[in-house]
Structure formats: structure tokens, C-alpha cells
Design an enzyme around this catalytic site. Structure first.
Site, PDB file in Angstrom:
ATOM      1  N   SER A  33      31.402  33.994  34.100  1.00 24.33           N
ATOM      2  CA  SER A  33      33.523  33.136  34.291  1.00 24.33           C
ATOM      3  C   SER A  33      33.781  32.883  36.168  1.00 24.33           C
ATOM      4  CB  SER A  33      34.120  34.480  33.748  1.00 24.33           C
ATOM      5  OG  SER A  33      35.764  33.559  33.971  1.00 24.33           O
ATOM      6  N   ASP A  82      34.032  30.137  28.477  1.00 23.51           N
ATOM      7  CA  ASP A  82      33.665  31.154  29.273  1.00 23.51           C
ATOM      8  C   ASP A  82      33.103  32.071  29.393  1.00 23.51           C
ATOM      9  OD1 ASP A  82      34.803  33.387  30.894  1.00 23.51           O
ATOM     10  OD2 ASP A  82      36.585  32.470  31.607  1.00 23.51           O
TER      11      ASP A  82
END
Length: 801
Positions: A95, A333
Site C-alpha cells: 500500500s 490494495d
């Protein structure tokens, strides 16, 4: 002088807008590596020795610097007792940590600049920059929400403490609903601009913060929303279908003598940026990432993606084996399934070359560590929405790393046990080698003598091991067969997961039929080499790899004793040269460090594929009779063993002093004894890098000196579920400064600990304060005098003393 490498494998957690804090941390780590590289490059006015300052070492380099000079001085102060080199050779991120990991790794690979990224982070990591144009609220958009937002911010001053946050929160809440508000294309543009702002890798193609021969690995986790079907062999049914959603983008850099293998060049920037963009596609905030989005953006910007084919080849081979199309994949993500990518870092560490004693650390950045709570947790049961959010988002992202840390501790304990075993066996092995030699090592043995001693040592080891030697041989033969199955199964052209097991079964049948794996492994009395001996001679790559790594380990053990006692006449550069030759041999082992089929040209590879497929799904024993000799002829493992004999006959005698020569010869000739002793129980896996791993954290609570002065342990950007930094430039500036200060404090702790030096607390704190003030002076030029965040941080620094 003792020489040592502090090697850092960096793990960057996810954290949404806390990415700005992580930028401050990674920037400081980059400055540490930059200072170390300048010290060891020795680029002073006379072209030798160590420069007197960082500025002198980088004379002619126009890039700005600040804390590099402090880290340079700290490392220089360790001289002449210890030459400590600091390296980051593994980076793993998820991320927001994936974005920072990508940019840091590119800077490390090609000695590029992270400084230009700071302004980009402070300007662009803002809700006004990230909102999609068609979703941005106008003056009268959802006007009915204005009183709601006003009432909410009045009651929750913690949520919107100033007018900037209140206004941007109103803009965000009144913008488009039920579609991701943030613009994935805008994020990609920002990241492309950031990567290009770092500098041009083509101007100095061999410039790097990595030493020659040491690889750099970058791993970025993502989640494939739809996933792809994988086939897993089982008993009944024989094959099980499952969906695989985890994915990892991997990028590599390595520079050898006259050869450069890099995934971080300017032509590779789109692939790096796509990995970062995909990893940071926070569900609901950003739309999923698809490769076609990058293609469209590059067309609009009239930019080329020169490394596109290699990006797909290196990162989507498994997709294509399973019949999936990576260009249709939608990535979200990386922190959804893997927010703390320790496993990626651990897997990258194994087998790294080591030219000096190594202090291996895994350093992880955790911008929002767990707070201490009571043993019973919260007394009330979670509500409906809180349960759903926790199950789908909060709990997976906060999965503890206990298992990984316990695995590291267990690995370290096994290393110590194995080292103890090797040390305990050393006197007996030395005695056996002396018997094989028939006395002391001659001053100038020939290559033929060395080969004879090597064969004789193996025969003695077999004789003394008794019936245990047969188990040892069976493990070696089965290991070689498994390696061949892994190597050759792609040649069958099958997409199912049963290709390798089917080929392994065929190889085992062939081995039993041809006497390679008989009921008893005996040497015939007439001295003729049995089939299994010939097989191991041609295909036992793993044994040769273990032997080379063991020899390198023995050379590394000599470094701390160079110039002292019986090693007074041994020089580190001579050890370096011999070790470079051993590493070169290791790197050329087919199928271990290189592609085992890479030695075939295109026509030979096609012919090999056709031959492997001639009998249908699985090759027959007759076909294997034709395939395996082709491999043996191309690999020429016996030629490589002769090359090692030659290294010992020439370099071992011409370069090493008597004590070092004796020690390394004992290791070479005695390896057969050590391998029989340890391979059956450990496989030498634990000694790949020959040292324990220690774990260090960089997080707000770990900055002890700053905490003493009242600095917070919670970052401002952590508000609003870590989205807070997107709504306030002040918060971004505040957390960026704390990131630099926290990292500076931890970097100094790390170097002092790795250096093994004893400094008073006052001296260490003095170094930290010097670094703090240097950061504040540098950032005042960027942020301006009287900046609110800067003045708040300055007050904490001055309160430190």
C-alpha cells in the site's frame, strides 16, 4: 582493520496518508546509505583513503545534503578499528509502504535523488489534488450536507481542528458518492512525475548505492480482485481448483563486472509506477488498477514503456502458466491480504553473497503501532457496522507479525546449533584431511593432486559414515531428480499443476530402471563407476552450490583475523579476489543461480521442447535417455569442479598466507565430511547467509529522546482511519518532519549497535540532537521561517536539551 556490513532488509507497512511520514523515514535511511557509500568510495582529492567530510567525498556532486554529513562522521569515527558499510539490499512494501518502497529502491539502484519527492508529497497528497475532476463538489453540490458537516466538525474538534480540514472535509463529503472519489489516473501521473524527478538513470548508468555483485530486491504486494484459477494436485480428486488473489510484483537490480541487470532504469519506470499505484488502491477510495490504464496514460503523455515485455515476463509468468490474462486483471490494495510483507523480505535474504562479516537486520516501519490495551480488551460487544468493518478491513490489516518474528527466532536458534555442530566437528575433520594429504599441505600442489585428494576425501567420508552414507546419497539423488522435474516441467507445455508431479514420477521410474536409484547403493569391486555416481557427477548442482557457499563462509571467517597473529601476512584484498572467483563459479551454476535452460540457444530450446512432448503428456524413459545427456553436455559440471581445483592450485597458493591457505584447503577437502554430517538433518538451508537476523522497528514510540521532550506517539495523519493527512497540509508537514526525526534517532541507534562501540548516553544524545537541528535548518529552507509545523517540532527538539 575489521570490516563489516550492516545489511538492512526494509519492510514498509501500509498506512494511506501516513505515506508522508514513511517518506520522511525512507529519506533518512537513504541519506545513511548515501553517507556510507561516500565514505567507502574514498573519493577524496588524492583518489585514495577516506575523505575528511561528506562534502569533500562528493566534491562536484551538485545535489544538496544535510544529515549525510553527520552519518558520515559517525561511520568515520569507527575507523580505524572498524570499517562499517551500511546497505539496503531488500525492500518490501504494501500500500502506502509500497509507494515509498518503489521510490527508495529506484534511488538505491541508480544513485538517484529522493529530495525532489518531498515537495511533490506535500503538494499532491491532498484531497484537492486527488479527487477525480467529475466528482469534485461545486459550490451548490449537496448543499444540504453543509449543516451536517458543520455540526459534525463542531462536535468533533479532533476530526477537524482547523478551517482547512473543515473546508476540505466538506468538499470531500459533498463530492461524488458510491464511486471511488480519488482519481487513480491522477495518482499515476503524480507517481510518474515523482519517479522522473529523481533523475536520469542513463547519465551515469553504473552509478549505484549498491556495491558490485550484491543484488537489490524490491517486492510490492497487491491483491488481484478477481484472482485466477490455480490447480493443486491432491489424491481424490486428483486435482483441486482454487482462486489465487495474492500477488507480488518483484523487481531486481544487480551490477557485475561489465554487466548490468536492472528493473529500475528510466525505461522501467511505468512498471514500477503501476506496481505502486496498484498496491495503494485502497478499496472504496481509489478505483482498481489495470495495466491498460497505464498504457492509455503513457499514450496521452507520449511516453514509452521500454521495459514492458520484461515487466510481464518477470511478474506474470504464473498467470500465463495457468491460462490467465494479466492485462485483464484488476488490482486493489496490497494491504487487504498482506499489509506486513515480512515473508517477502525473508525469502529475498537467502543466499546473498557476503564479502565481509554481515550484521543482518530486518527494519520495519510501522507508522501506527498497536496501543497497549487491557487483557480483556473492550468489555462491550461490537455493533453491526463495526463488526463488518473489522472483519473486512481493520482486522486483516492489523494481522500481527508474531509468526514471522517467531520464525526468525527459530531460524537464529537453528543457526547457532548448526554452527556448534560444525565447530565441534572441526578438529576431527582436520585430522581426516591430514590423513588424506599424508602429512602437511605441500607448498605447491598440482591440480591433479588436488583432484585426487578431493576424490579420496569423499571415499574416506563414505567409508567412515557406514550405512548412514546410503541415506545421504539417496537424499542427494532424490534432490537432483526433483530439481530436474522443476526445471524441465515447463518444457512439457502443460498448464495444469500436475505437470511437475507427473514428470517427477517419470524421472523416478527412469532412475530405478537405469540403476540410478537401485535398492542398494554399492560401489562395484572392479572400480567401475556405477550409474548413480555418473548421475551425481552430471546433475548434483546442489552439492556444488553448498560447497561453494561453505568455502565462502570459511573465507569470511578469516577477515576479522587479517593482519594479526598467524594471519599477519594475509591481506583482505587477496581474500576478496579469491572470494570473487568463488562467487563467479556459484553464479554460473545452471539451475541454481542462473536459468538451467538458459545455456540452450533458441533453436536448441525448441528442439528440447519438442523432444519432451514427443510421447504425450509425460516423456518415456527412452526419451529421458536422450534429454538428460543433452543437459549434462551443456552444463559441464565436472569442468566447473576442475575450475575450482584450479582456483585452489593457483590463487590459494599465490595469494593467501600459510595459515589462511591451510584453513581454506581444509574446508575444501574436508567438505565431504561436513556435508555427510549435516546435510541429512539440515540441508544447509540455515547457513545460506551464515548469520542470525535481528529485527528493529522505526515507529513513533521508539523515538525515545523526542518522546522525553513531549513529542506525541500518535501521528496527526492517523486520524479519520489514516486518511487525515489528505485533508491538511499542516498535518503532512508535521508528520513528514517527525518521520525524518524519528528515523534519524533510530539510524544512530542502529549504527552504534552494529558498530559494537560503547558510547555514553550523553554522547549518543548529542549526535541525535545534532541530526535534529540539521534537519530543522534544512527544512526551514523548504517550509519557510515561522512555519507552524516546523515551530512545533522545533519546540520538542529544543526541549530535548
Amino acid at each position: 582493520m575489521k570490516e563489516k556490513e550492516l545489511r538492512i532488509a526494509l519492510v514498509c507497512y501500509g498506512g494511506v496518508s501516513l505515506a508522508v511520514y514513511m517518506h520522511g523515514v525512507t529519506k533518512e535511511l537513504w541519506k545513511l546509505v548515501r553517507a556510507s557509500q561516500a565514505l567507502h568510495a574514498g573519493r577524496n582529492a588524492h583518489g585514495n583513503g577516506h575523505a575528511g567530510s561528506f562534502q569533500a567525498a562528493l566534491a562536484g556532486d551538485p545535489r544538496p545534503f544535510d544529515t549525510e554529513s553527520i552519518y558520515f562522521d559517525l561511520l568515520r569515527d569507527l575507523l580505524p578499528d572498524l570499517s562499517l558499510r551500511v546497505l539496503i539490499d531488500v525492500v518490501a512494501g504494501a500500500s502506502a509502504g509500497g509507494i515509498n518502497g518503489v521510490l527508495l529502491a529506484r534511488a538505491l539502484a541508480h544513485d538517484l535523488d529522493l529530495e525532489p519527492l518531498t515537495s511533490l508529497w506535500l503538494e499532491n497528497a491532498d484531497v484537492t489534488q486527488l479527487l477525480t475532476p467529475d466528482s469534485r463538489a461545486g459550490k451548490w453540490s449537496k448543499w444540504f450536507m453543509r449543516p451536517v458537516v458543520w455540526a459534525m466538525t463542531q462536535r468533533l474538534e479532533r476530526l477537524a481542528p482547523d478551517a482547512e480540514v473543515a473546508e476540505k472535509l466538506s468538499l470531500f463529503v459533498r463530492s461524488r458518492w458510491f464511486r471511488p472519489p480519488f482519481d487513480g489516473k491522477r495518482l499515476m501521473e503524480f507517481l510518474l512525475d515523482a519517479a522522473h524527478a529523481m533523475g536520469d538513470s542513463t547519465k551515469k548508468p553504473l552509478a549505484s548505492l549498491l556495491p558490485r555483485g550484491l543484488p537489490l530486491s524490491l517486492h510490492v504486494t497487491v491483491t488481484d480482485f478477481h484472482g485466477y484459477t490455480t490447480r493443486i494436485p491432491a489424491h481424490d480428486p486428483p486435482e483441486i481448483l482454487e482462486r489465487e488473489h495474492r500477488h507480488r510484483f518483484t523487481f531486481r537490480y544487480r551490477r557485475t563486472e561489465g554487466e548490468l541487470d536492472s528493473d529500475f532504469k528510466d525505461g522501467d519506470v511505468p512498471g514500477l509506477v503501476f506496481a505502486a499505484r496498484a498496491s495503494a488502491s485502497y478499496p472504496g477510495a481509489f478505483p482498481p488498477a489495470q495495466v491498460r490504464q497505464m498504457d492509455r496514460l503513457l499514450n496521452e503523455r507520449d511516453e514509452r514503456w521500454e521495459g514492458r515485455a520484461r515487466f510481464f515476463e518477470r511478474n506474470f509468468a504464473e498467470y500465463r502458466r495457468q491460462g490467465a490474462d494479466p492485462e485483464q486483471a484488476s488490482f486493489i490494495d496490497g494491504s487487504v491480504l498482506n499489509n506486513k510483507p515480512f515473508a517477502a523480505a525473508l525469502s529475498a535474504i537467502a543466499g546473498r553473497p557476503a564479502y565481509r562479516e554481515v550484521d543482518r537486520r530486518i527494519v520495519y516501519i510501522d507508522p501506527k503501532p498497536a496501543a497497549r490495551v487491557g487483557l480483556g480488551g473492550r468489555p462491550e460487544a461490537p455493533g453491526f457496522f463495526r463488526t463488518i468493518r473489522g472483519a473486512l478491513s481493520d482486522i486483516p490489516r492489523n494481522e500481527p507479525v508474531r509468526d514471522e518474528l517467531l520464525a526468525i527466532a527459530g531460524r537464529n536458534a537453528r543457526i547457532e546449533r548448526l554452527r556448534g555442530l560444525l565447530d565441534a566437528a572441526r578438529p576431527r575433520v582436520t585430522e581426516q584431511v591430514s590423513r588424506v594429504l599424508g602429512g602437511p599441505l605441500p607448498p605447491a600442489p598440482t591440480i591433479e593432486q588436488i583432484r585426487h585428494w578431493r576424490d579420496q576425501a569423499s571415499a574416506v567420508a563414505a567409508q567412515q559414515a557406514g550405512f548412514a552414507f546410503e541415506a545421504y546419497l539417496r537424499l542427494k539423488i532424490e534432490g537432483a531428480l526433483e530439481h530436474l522435474a522443476t526445471l524441465l516441467s515447463p518444457c512439457l507445455g502443460r498448464a495444469d499443476a500436475g505437470a511437475r508431479p507427473a514428470l517427477l514420477a517419470a524421472l523416478n521410474d527412469w532412475a530405478r530402471a537405469r540403476g540410478v536409484l537401485p535398492d542398494r547403493l554399492d560401489f562395484p569391486p572392479d572400480g567401475e563407476k556405477p550409474a548413480w555416481v555418473r548421475f551425481l557427477r552430471d546433475f548434483d548442482i546442489a552439492f556444488r552450490g553448498r560447497r561453494l557457499r561453505f568455502l565462502i563462509r570459511e573465507l569470511n571467517a578469516i577477515y576479522p583475523m587479517v593482519g594479526e597473529g598467524e594471519h599477519a601476512d594475509t591481506r583482505a584484498p587477496d581474500l576478496d579476489e579469491m572470494k570473487a572467483s568463488l562467487y563467479s563459479a556459484l553464479e554460473r551454476l545452471p539451475g541454481l543461480a542462473t536459468d538451467g535452460l538458459g545455456l540452450f540457444n533458441a533453436g536448441e530450446r525448441i528442439a528440447l521442447n519438442n523432444l519432451m512432448r514427443a510421447d504425450g503428456p509425460v516423456p518415456s524413459a527412452d526419451t529421458l535417455d536422450r534429454v538428460l545427456p543433452q543437459l549434462a553436455t551443456v552444463w559441464k559440471l565436472e569442468d566447473q569442479s576442475a575450475e575450482i581445483d584450479e582456483i585452489f592450485a593457483l590463487m590459494g597458493l599465490n595469494y593467501l598466507g600459510p595459515a589462511a591457505r591451510r584453513q581454506i584447503f581444509e574446508a575444501y577437502l574436508g567438505f565431504a565430511f561436513w556435508d555427510v554430517l549435516t546435510f541429512s538433518t539440515s540441508g544447509w538451508v540455515e547457513l545460506d547467509e551464515f548469520h542470525a537476523i535481528r529485527v528493529d522497528r522505526i515507529a513513533p514510540p521508539d523515538a525515545r529522546l523526542l518522546r522525553r521532550s513531549g513529542a506525541p506517539t500518535d501521528l496527526r495523519s492517523a486520524r479519520m482511519n489514516a486518511f487525515g493527512g489528505f485533508f491538511s497540509r499542516h498535518d503532512r508537514e508535521h508528520d513528514y518532519l517527525l518521520g525524518r526525526l524519528h528515523a534519524a534517532e533510530r539510524v544512530i541507534d542502529l549504527v552504534v549497535d552494529a558498530g559494537g562501540i560503547t558510547l555514553s548516553e550523553a554522547r549518543i544524545n548529542g549526535l541525535k540532537l545534532r541530526a535534529f537541528h540539521t534537519i530543522l535548518v534544512a527544512e526551514e529552507k523548504r517550509l519557510g521561517k515561522g512555519n507552524r509545523a516546523l515551530e512545533q517540532v522545533r519546540a520538542w527538539v529544543e526541549a530535548c536539551g
